[in-house]
Design an enzyme around this catalytic site. Structure first.
Site, mmCIF file in Angstrom:
data_model
loop_
_atom_site.group_PDB
_atom_site.id
_atom_site.type_symbol
_atom_site.label_atom_id
_atom_site.label_comp_id
_atom_site.label_asym_id
_atom_site.label_seq_id
_atom_site.Cartn_x
_atom_site.Cartn_y
_atom_site.Cartn_z
ATOM 1 N N PRO A 138 -9.257 40.911 5.494
ATOM 2 C CA PRO A 138 -9.510 40.623 6.913
ATOM 3 C C PRO A 138 -10.602 39.570 7.073
ATOM 4 C CG PRO A 138 -10.562 42.678 6.275
ATOM 5 C CD PRO A 138 -9.746 42.240 5.098
ATOM 6 N N CYS A 164 -15.107 13.630 24.707
ATOM 7 C CA CYS A 164 -14.381 12.578 25.417
ATOM 8 C C CYS A 164 -12.886 12.644 25.097
ATOM 9 C CB CYS A 164 -14.962 11.216 25.034
ATOM 10 S SG CYS A 164 -14.428 9.889 26.115
#
Length: 439
Positions: free
Chosen positions: A291, A361
């Site tokens: 996990p 951006c």
């Protein structure tokens, strides 16, 4: 407000995690800031381990460190009795520096370099999860040269496709990972590994995908693998001592997600392995799992400061935060969804719906679409839940944005485990033009 782990709303109406006010954390350490709930990580690790202990089977629970890697996280995993999966020389180097027991390290990856394999052999790690014939050949050569034996698992693709996003499905036949069962690749890999002088073939590895909410895929994978184990026993007198069934256990990001308790996955895996071993009159293999997200994913929360806003009447109201795809790529990569609250006004009722934009951006730098919040103000603190996996680990310097700091919190204390990058850090490796142009 959805709460988990030790998170709660305190007497000031602020979000609190691990007994620490997140508003104070934002003031002290700045934003964006990753906050990890240590108690929740410990609780989750124990749940996995207890499921195996209850069933009385040999096991290893290995933390899949690609979810979030740093010295402190590796040390915590080691203290909790977890093994460690690494997928690069950098992760292995971090594990070595964190004094993780070498015998508990497993090295994954579909294109390990020669230097990475040499590093693993020299460090005497627990095992290499071999992904392809090229790697098997190179590892065998390195072990011969260094006169060192290496334990190996062969990663196979069982042809089972988990119900998950296409980009994070890895158990199907058409995958860059592992040896295919159907074509006979896996059988050939077993034959070659058994003949390799310095290779000790421990067993088989299978990983069917990520963010899985049911046990059916794991059951199907085990059933498929045992069909071939019977053939391998007949053809090569080989039975795996270790069966690594991977990870991929889902967590709750939003109310749409309905993961099972972690013990349910483990108990069902054990049930079918026991059943198939008994049917084949074989000894029960040691069962490993790995996990990552399910250990740290919902233990992490990211704090942002709200900056500009843009309202398009009858269309959308944007709120911009001081981070985005530079600290959380998952929405851009997977269209991942999150829930969030205003950490400094967590008790207030929602009034408006906002879309949370990052500052990079790119028009695709959107963290959350259509998030109900109280009427938001500049400098409010936005807390985005369940960012503990693949947030910081995928963080980047796009637009030359420094990567955030990371703190662990527990019982009222906060520990900085990764410092915030500075602008000086951004150019530390840069060389000015004058040093490279011919004089």
């Amino acid at each position: 407000m959805y709460t988990h782990g030790t998170s709660r709303i305190n007497e000031f109406g602020h979000l609190e995690i691990g007994g620490v006010d997140t508003v104070q954390l934002a003031k002290q350490y700045g934003t964006p800031l990753f906050v990890y709930d240590m108690a929740l990580i410990k609780q989750r690790a124990k749940q996995f381990q207890d499921a195996f202990i209850d069933e009385g089977v040999p096991y290893q629970v290995a933390y899949a460190s690609k979810a979030f890697s740093c010295l402190a996280m590796f040390q915590l995993a080691s203290e909790l009795g977890l093994s460690l999966d690494v997928v690069s020389g950098g992760e292995l180097y971090t594990a070595i520096k964190a004094n993780v027991p070498m015998g508990r390290i497993h090295f994954h990856g579909n294109n390990k370099s020669i230097s990475e394999l040499e590093m693993a052999v020299e460090a005497k790690i627990g095992c290499v999860v071999v992904d392809n014939f090229y790697e098997l050949e190179q590892l065998s050569r390195i072990c011969l040269e260094k006169e060192t034996k290496m334990n190996v698992l062969l990663r196979i693709t069982p042809g089972v496709e988990a119900h998950t996003h296409d980009y994070i499905s890895t158990g199907q036949e058409d995958s860059k990972f592992g040896f295919d069962l159907e074509s006979g690749q896996a059988a050939e890999a077993i034959e070659r590994a058994l003949k390799a002088e310095k290779i000790e073939l421990l067993g088989i590895h299978s990983h069917i995908g990520s963010q899985i909410f049911e046990t059916t895929g794991f059951v199907m994978a085990v059933e498929k693998i045992y069909q071939y184990i019977n053939q391998w026993r007949e053809n090569y007198q080989y039975v795996p001592k270790v069966l690594n069934l991977g990870g991929g256990f889902g967590i709750r990001y939003t109310e749409e997600d309905a993961p099972l308790p972690v013990g349910n996955y483990i108990k069902e895996m054990i049930r079918v392995v026991k059943e198939k071993s008994a049917e084949s009159n074989m000894d029960l293999p040691e069962i490993w799992i790995e996990p990552g997200r399910s250990l740290v994913g919902d233990a992490g929360t990211t704090l942002y400061s709200i900056g500009s806003s843009k309202e398009l009447p009858a269309i959308r109201h944007y709120l911009s935060v001081d981070g985005g795809m530079s600290d959380n790529l998952r929405p851009a990569l997977y269209q991942a969804k999150y829930e969030a609250v205003l950490a400094n006004r967590a008790a207030e009722q929602t009034e408006e719906v906002y879309s949370i934009a990052g500052k990079c951006c790119e028009s695709g730098d959107m963290l959350i679409w259509d998030l109900p919040l109280p009427k938001a103000n500049h400098e409010d603190i936005l807390a985005v839940f369940c960012t503990g996996a693949y947030g910081y680990s995928m963080a980047n310097n796009y637009n030359r944005i420094p990567r955030p700091a990371v703190v662990f919190v527990e019982e009222g204390d906060a520990y900085v485990v990764i410092e915030r990058e500075s602008y000086a850090d951004l150019i530390r490796l840069d060389k000015p033009l004058v040093s490279v142009v011919k004089q």
